[in-house]
Scaffold this motif. Structure first.
Motif, PDB file in Angstrom:
ATOM      1  N   LEU A  61       0.831  -1.212   0.000  1.00  0.00           N
ATOM      2  CA  LEU A  61       0.000   0.000   0.000  1.00  0.00           C
ATOM      3  C   LEU A  61       0.857   1.250   0.000  1.00  0.00           C
ATOM      4  O   LEU A  61       0.592   2.209  -0.728  1.00  0.00           O
ATOM      5  N   SER A  62       1.892   1.256   0.831  1.00  0.00           N
ATOM      6  CA  SER A  62       2.747   2.444   0.894  1.00  0.00           C
ATOM      7  C   SER A  62       3.492   2.663  -0.417  1.00  0.00           C
ATOM      8  O   SER A  62       3.653   3.800  -0.880  1.00  0.00           O
ATOM      9  N   LYS A  63       3.931   1.571  -1.069  1.00  0.00           N
ATOM     10  CA  LYS A  63       4.603   1.713  -2.366  1.00  0.00           C
ATOM     11  C   LYS A  63       3.643   2.267  -3.414  1.00  0.00           C
ATOM     12  O   LYS A  63       4.015   3.099  -4.242  1.00  0.00           O
ATOM     13  N   PHE A  64       2.373   1.806  -3.342  1.00  0.00           N
ATOM     14  CA  PHE A  64       1.374   2.278  -4.309  1.00  0.00           C
ATOM     15  C   PHE A  64       1.081   3.774  -4.110  1.00  0.00           C
ATOM     16  O   PHE A  64       0.951   4.530  -5.071  1.00  0.00           O
ATOM     17  N   CYS A  65       1.000   4.203  -2.858  1.00  0.00           N
ATOM     18  CA  CYS A  65       0.648   5.603  -2.592  1.00  0.00           C
ATOM     19  C   CYS A  65       1.794   6.548  -2.899  1.00  0.00           C
ATOM     20  O   CYS A  65       1.563   7.721  -3.207  1.00  0.00           O
ATOM     21  N   TYR A  66       3.031   6.080  -2.777  1.00  0.00           N
ATOM     22  CA  TYR A  66       4.185   6.945  -3.022  1.00  0.00           C
ATOM     23  C   TYR A  66       4.914   6.536  -4.309  1.00  0.00           C
ATOM     24  O   TYR A  66       6.123   6.654  -4.408  1.00  0.00           O
ATOM     25  N   ARG A  67       4.167   6.111  -5.295  1.00  0.00           N
ATOM     26  CA  ARG A  67       4.793   5.530  -6.483  1.00  0.00           C
ATOM     27  C   ARG A  67       5.341   6.573  -7.447  1.00  0.00           C
ATOM     28  O   ARG A  67       6.076   6.253  -8.356  1.00  0.00           O
ATOM     29  N   SER A 117      -7.246   2.922   9.909  1.00  0.00           N
ATOM     30  CA  SER A 117      -6.067   2.068   9.742  1.00  0.00           C
ATOM     31  C   SER A 117      -5.631   1.991   8.282  1.00  0.00           C
ATOM     32  O   SER A 117      -4.452   1.757   8.002  1.00  0.00           O
ATOM     33  N   VAL A 118      -6.583   2.173   7.365  1.00  0.00           N
ATOM     34  CA  VAL A 118      -6.220   2.193   5.940  1.00  0.00           C
ATOM     35  C   VAL A 118      -5.297   3.373   5.663  1.00  0.00           C
ATOM     36  O   VAL A 118      -4.261   3.237   4.988  1.00  0.00           O
ATOM     37  N   ALA A 119      -5.663   4.550   6.175  1.00  0.00           N
ATOM     38  CA  ALA A 119      -4.806   5.726   5.987  1.00  0.00           C
ATOM     39  C   ALA A 119      -3.475   5.561   6.702  1.00  0.00           C
ATOM     40  O   ALA A 119      -2.415   5.944   6.177  1.00  0.00           O
ATOM     41  N   ILE A 120      -3.507   4.992   7.913  1.00  0.00           N
ATOM     42  CA  ILE A 120      -2.269   4.815   8.682  1.00  0.00           C
ATOM     43  C   ILE A 120      -1.298   3.918   7.942  1.00  0.00           C
ATOM     44  O   ILE A 120      -0.107   4.234   7.796  1.00  0.00           O
ATOM     45  N   ASN A 121      -1.772   2.790   7.455  1.00  0.00           N
ATOM     46  CA  ASN A 121      -0.891   1.825   6.803  1.00  0.00           C
ATOM     47  C   ASN A 121      -0.528   2.229   5.382  1.00  0.00           C
ATOM     48  O   ASN A 121       0.540   1.869   4.888  1.00  0.00           O
TER      49      ASN A 121
END
Length: 472
Positions: A323-329, A382-386
């Motif tokens: 998820l983090s890789k997708f959001c900061y891609r 938790s979706v936003a946190i993760n």
């Protein structure tokens, strides 16, 4: 031998005679009981066409079942418009023992005046005057909470109502003597457009019975004699819930404290789960529902939401790296993109605390409703946190503060409503800086994540040496 046979036949005849007498007495008592029950009625009404039809259907059933539990000496009747769903009518008749009278909606000539459209079907209440099979009728709105039996109201006269407002009586509960002559005259007055201050049934009846304020106060007769004329009912038959919130106790010296009414804004009626602990009496209404109708209709949705929130929390935790890789891609350092990205994150947090409020069944018990809301908010947060690698405590601070204010409002040890209001205000004042600090913490955490991601190469890419371009 013959004498013994005759003696046996004589005893048999006596036995049969006694049994016939007892049966006749039992039948007579049943018939008299039926006749006694059908002389009066508690009546409510239902119609369709508002955003809150189902909630008022539930409220009507709870009120009528509470009357049944009080063993009232009257029929329970619902005046239902023809568009009320047949399954609702069948539930009222078969499960609640209610007599349903199907009617066509009465046209409200005042609905186009001064935005009176929300009152367009309240004139159906006038059908109560057509129930001429009854000696007296107590007409009820669905937001009445009965504390005790009120059958003495059937002794009142041709029209009786409570003055909650010093000069205007309230039509949430009133007593009437059915009369086709009066009903036809009311229909005529509707056609000619009789003066109506509020465009609803209350304004019409206030205009129709203008001298009620000058009438004597109703006092039940010890011998149960029915009175003639019109009377003012004691305030104890329509205790406005707002009177309770000032002292957090009832102090109504006028008449028996029998019925609580909730003439508040529609979205703060006691059957909505969010009405408590904002309005303390909401829990009392739900306790009455628990004892009468129950919550079986809401249980499946509550279980589905709980399972969905558990799944969301588990999946987001397991998929956190991806998820983090997708959001900061896209490592674009433009200021506009970063600002838009931050706004998207903040809106996702706002959505986490907003969406659960609207998907919870409106008429669920407040304790279940608030628990499910806080659980759902935490799951979506938790979706936003993760996804964005945010500080968990900062993101969850609004939920913790909501839980705190619920505890402050629900505390039972306040001396009166003023102290309670001051306590809630003090809590809000103290928590405001903490909420602001949490927002700042989220923004700082997001900025750190952006800088870290933008300074690193994409997955699969190698960083070129700093002097590479010069050498080339």
């Amino acid at each position: 031998m013959g004498n013994g046979r005759r003696l046996g036949l004589g005893r048999l005849k006596v036995l049969l005679l006694v049994m016939a007498t007892l049966a006749a007495v039992a039948i007579q008592s049943v018939v008299s009981e039926e006749e006694r029950v059908h002389r009066n009625a508690y009546v409510s009404m239902m119609y369709m066409g508002t955003p809150r039809d189902y909630e008022f259907y539930v409220a009507t059933r709870v009120m009528l079942r509470s009357l049944s539990r009080l063993h009232v000496d009257a029929d329970l009747v619902v005046i239902a418009s023809l568009d009320v769903p047949i399954r609702w009518v069948q539930a009222l008749e078969k499960e609640d023992g209610v007599k349903v009278m199907r009617v066509e909606n009465l046209h409200n000539p005042y609905q186009t005046e001064r935005n009176y459209d929300r009152f367009k079907l309240t004139m159906n209440k006038l059908y109560a005057w057509s129930l001429v099979k009854y000696d007296r009728v107590v007409m009820l709105d669905s937001d009445n909470l009965f504390l005790q039996k009120t059958d003495e109201l059937f002794q009142c006269g041709q029209f009786c109502a409570v003055f909650i407002n010093p000069c205007i009586f309230h039509t949430g509960l009133f007593v009437l003597q059915p009369s086709m002559e009066v009903f036809k005259h009311m229909m005529h007055e509707l056609e000619v457009g009789r003066e109506n201050p509020d465009g609803a049934d209350q304004g019409f009846l206030v205009s129709y019975f203008p001298d009620l304020l000058d009438r004597p106060l109703f006092h039940p007769q010890p011998n149960g004699t029915k009175l003639d004329g019109t009377y003012r009912l004691p305030l104890g038959y329509q205790m406005d819930a707002s009177y309770y919130y000032l002292k957090l106790r009832w102090s109504i010296p006028c008449g028996p404290n029998s019925v609580i009414t909730f003439p508040s804004v529609p979205w703060l009626k006691p059957w909505y789960w969010w009405s408590w602990p904002v309005l303390p009496l909401g829990l009392q209404w739900h306790e009455q529902r628990r004892q009468t109708l129950g919550y079986s209709a809401e249980v499946p949705m509550v279980l589905i939401l709980s399972a969905m929130y558990l799944a969301v929390m588990a999946l987001t935790r397991l998929a956190r790296p991806n998820l983090s890789k997708f959001c900061y891609r896209k490592p674009d350092k433009s200021l506009s993109l970063q600002t838009g990205f931050k706004m998207a994150v903040m809106w996702s947090i706002v959505a986490a605390y907003t969406i659960p409020f609207f998907v919870i069944p409106r008429t669920v018990h407040p304790l279940v409703g608030w628990t499910l809301y806080l659980f759902g908010s935490s799951a979506l947060a938790s979706v936003a946190i993760n996804s964005f690698q945010l500080a968990p405590l900062a993101v969850l601070t609004p939920g913790l503060e909501i839980a705190g204010v619920l505890f402050v409002m629900a505390c039972p040890w306040y001396s009166d409503g003023v102290v309670r209001a001051l306590a809630v205000s003090a809590y809000a004042f103290c928590c405001s800086p903490i909420l602001w600090a949490s927002v700042a913490k989220v923004m700082a955490s997001l900025q750190v994540s952006l800088e870290r991601e933008f300074s690193l190469p994409r997955v699969g890419e190698s960083q070129q040496p700093s002097g590479f371009s010069k050498l080339y």
